[in-house]
Design an enzyme around this catalytic site. Sequence first.
Site, PDB file in Angstrom:
ATOM      1  N   ILE A 108       0.423   4.155  -1.430  1.00  0.00           N
ATOM      2  CA  ILE A 108       0.832   2.825  -1.869  1.00  0.00           C
ATOM      3  C   ILE A 108       1.688   2.937  -3.133  1.00  0.00           C
ATOM      4  CG2 ILE A 108      -1.338   2.485  -3.156  1.00  0.00           C
ATOM      5  CD1 ILE A 108      -1.171  -0.514  -2.376  1.00  0.00           C
ATOM      6  N   CYS A 109       2.631   2.006  -3.268  1.00  0.00           N
ATOM      7  CA  CYS A 109       3.441   1.893  -4.479  1.00  0.00           C
ATOM      8  C   CYS A 109       4.203   3.193  -4.769  1.00  0.00           C
ATOM      9  CB  CYS A 109       2.550   1.473  -5.648  1.00  0.00           C
ATOM     10  SG  CYS A 109       3.426   1.049  -7.166  1.00  0.00           S
ATOM     11  N   GLY A 110       4.133   3.691  -5.973  1.00  0.00           N
ATOM     12  CA  GLY A 110       4.891   4.867  -6.372  1.00  0.00           C
ATOM     13  C   GLY A 110       4.598   6.104  -5.559  1.00  0.00           C
ATOM     14  N   THR A 112       4.532   6.272  -2.446  1.00  0.00           N
ATOM     15  CA  THR A 112       5.481   6.324  -1.334  1.00  0.00           C
ATOM     16  C   THR A 112       6.765   7.026  -1.749  1.00  0.00           C
ATOM     17  OG1 THR A 112       6.416   4.136  -1.836  1.00  0.00           O
ATOM     18  CG2 THR A 112       4.531   4.208  -0.330  1.00  0.00           C
ATOM     19  N   ALA A 159       2.419   1.178   1.863  1.00  0.00           N
ATOM     20  CA  ALA A 159       2.462  -0.216   1.420  1.00  0.00           C
ATOM     21  C   ALA A 159       3.062  -0.263   0.028  1.00  0.00           C
ATOM     22  CB  ALA A 159       1.068  -0.838   1.412  1.00  0.00           C
TER      23      ALA A 159
END
Length: 208
Positions: A108-110, A112, A159
């Site tokens: 999730i977030c960074g 990715t 996500a």
Amino acid sequence: MPGSPAPEAAPVHLAVYDTFADWETGHTTAFLARGGYRVRTVGPTLTPVTSIGGLRVAPDLTLDELAPEDASLLILVGADRWDTGDDLAPFAEKARAFLDAGVPVAAICGATAGLARAGLLDDRAHTSAAAPYLAATGYRGAARYVETDAVTDRGLVTAGPTEPVAFAREVLGLLGVFEGELLDAWYRLFHDSDPAAYEVLAAADGDE
């Protein structure tokens, strides 16, 4: 209410490192634990780390000690450090080992962006905070980017930072904690505050 994993199910491992975004995985780990999965934290070392919110967490084991065969899932949470250097690159390489072994990964977030830099999003449908955010990594998977809340493709969940509930929905469905109507109701309750969804979950709980 949640389903239960097989008695021999391996733990879920949550990666923790300084500046990790503590709000992004709360729904996920809470309902995995309620569903019978043991959640263990894995850090660069055993030295306690501090989240963005100032929470101090002592890792249960180090990244070097973690093997895919000993886990049901690896969760990679966002952190400032994904975008300020290569310190967290070993976590992306561990994700590669998990996926190669057929063990799922959720980012999730960074995180990715870390997977994008490692080439792990080049051939999988995925999402993140925004398409330009991942494009800035120079990765080759832009054509597979999906404008949606969360995506699961071949064992990899992705996500953006504003979608912790959708992220949890994908993980809980992937590991069978909730399925079908119950998974949809869980999401509608925690994402939309839908009272009808609560009734569905309560009825299922009463049937157990």
